[in-house]
Design a protein around this motif. Structure first.
Motif: not given
Length: 466
Positions: A152-169
């Motif tokens: 399992g994985f737990f993300l402690h910080i926010p997961f951003p909107s789709a357009d923001i995440f898609s801008a991550v290299p």
């Protein structure tokens, strides 16, 4: 039932009787109850030869497995891809993202190093719980080494909107890595929605239900699990007598003063300059409180070798000086700014002695300070929490005064509402908030998450039958 194996960037000191923070409290309890292993970085930076060594310590039925980092790993994995790419992007600050190919290469290699360290110690029936953005590739690395455990994985910080995440290299690679887990846990419902939206727009994953995604004949569970605190322990610490704080509280009572408190890491995501500007605006629109309102801003140091953090430190120091220069009198300075770590034993009674808790991050996964402020209050005369609508905690803590942290005037008016609120209303709001914080404490968080992780196969079967 097998052991619990926890993998995180940093590990807790398992030798301590009392743990600090939601992560440590929840996990140590689970490890001691189930037996297991906690693996990660030991916090030191050494030369390459020393960094190849693994340190193993046993505390009862729990083993600690740690390794140092090299200076290159610290610079490129930790400060680089994790905190100059993923951290700003996940907090909606693409303008602060500093992407370099060597960062992602080292991020991948360091995750492989951790997996290589952990792999020989794993048993087939272990349940593995991986934490946070530093270790997104961990399941993929363990799968490469033949491990078929539930991970399992737990993300402690926010997961951003789709357009923001898609801008991550390399977001496609990060997506692939995430989908190697059996359970992906987020802090909020909004995070889950953002992840769903991203998968719909940027993958061929089949969304079976809000909780299930299917990729290449694998079923991945998705859920939100808001992290909590050890409420009883924090409330107990807050009620302890601190002579210095008690003397200051009495002095303010005699002088008819009250305190507004803000305590967070020195980080651009926390909106600390916005808070100080809001307090300045409050003094402007409510001149009757000049000489009576004290603002205590505690900003503990964080990643001081990253330029964005040194910039915000300079801005806060300038703002504090400007506000005091404009409003201070011979026996009153409105702003007290502290840029160092304050022990919990001192911080908890400071929360209790403060009429207003100002917790207004620009973006935050949860923000446990909000929950700590609530837990610290005197039920007979509780303070009021002002909370950013962009903090994950706002989904739970609706009886707080919810504000837009970017709107300085709105936060200033919320301060006015808080300091003029009748006692009966403060008590009613606090009762409801405290119940929610108690119901969703650190132990509840780990129980809910581990139940979902350990019983995922059963949930999958139920979904297929349905």
């Amino acid at each position: 039932m097998g052991r619990l194996v926890v993998i995180s960037n940093r590990t807790a000191n398992l030798g301590k009787n009392t743990q600090i923070g939601g992560l440590a409290v929840g996990i140590v309890d689970a490890l001691k109850a189930q037996g297991g292993l906690w693996a990660g970085w030991d916090g030191s930076v050494v030369d390459a030869e020393e960094a190849a060594k693994t340190k193993i310590q046993t505390h009862g039925n729990v083993t600690s497995l740690t390794t140092p980092l090299t200076s290159e790993e610290h610079e490129k994995y930790y400060l680089g891809f994790a905190n100059k790419v993923l951290w700003p992007a996940f907090h909606y600050r693409l303008d602060l993202m500093d992407y370099r190919m060597e960062f992602v290469d080292c991020y991948s290699a360091t995750n492989a190093k951790f997996a290589e360290m952990i792999s020989p110690h794993l048993r087939d029936d272990d349940v593995i719980w991986v934490h946070d953005y530093h270790l997104i590739p961990m399941a993929a690395e363990l799968r490469k080494r033949g491990h078929k455990n539930r991970i399992g994985f737990f993300l402690h910080i926010p997961f951003p909107s789709a357009d923001i995440f898609s801008a991550v290299p390399r977001h496609e690679w990060l997506r692939y890595c995430l989908l190697q887990f059996d359970l992906i846990g987020f802090q909020t419902i909004n995070d889950v929605h953002n992840f769903h939206r991203y998968l719909k727009e940027h993958s061929d994953a089949a969304i079976i239900s809000p909780e299930l995604v299917r990729v290449n004949d694998r079923t991945i569970h998705i859920g939100h699990f808001p992290i909590g605190i050890d409420v009883k322990q924090f409330a107990k610490v807050s009620a302890r007598t601190d002579d210095t704080i008690e003397l200051e509280r009495m002095r303010r009572t005699v002088l008819k003063r009250f305190q507004v408190i803000s305590a967070d890491r020195l980080d651009y995501s926390k909106g600390l300059p916005h808070r100080m500007k809001a307090f300045r605006k409050f003094l402007e629109i409510c001149p009757e409180y000049q000489g009576h309102a004290d603002y205590l801003q505690i900003a503990s140091p964080s990643r001081e070798d990253v330029t964005a953090y040194s910039d915000i430190k300079a801005e806060l120091e300038q703002l504090a000086g400007a506000v005091n220069g404009r409003f201070a009198d011979f026996n009153w300075a409105p702003v007290q700014y502290i840029n160092r770590n304050i022990p919990r034993e001192k911080l908890a009674p400071l929360f209790r002695a403060s009429l207003v808790g100002l917790v207004t991050p620009l973006r935050d996964g949860m923000n446990l300070v909000a929950k700590e402020y609530i837990a610290a209050q005197d039920n007979k005369d509780p303070g009021i929490l002002i909370l950013s609508k962009f903090a994950g905690a706002a989904e739970e803590l609706s009886e707080a005064l919810i504000v837009n942290p970017y709107d300085i005037s709105e936060v200033a008016h919320a301060l006015k509402t808080a300091v003029t609120m009748p006692l009966e209303e403060r008590q009613l709001r606090h009762r409801k908030l405290l119940k929610r914080v108690i119901d969703h404490d650190a132990q509840w968080w780990q129980r809910e998450y581990l139940h979902a992780l350990q019983h995922g196969d059963q949930h999958s079967a139920n979904e297929r039958v349905a």
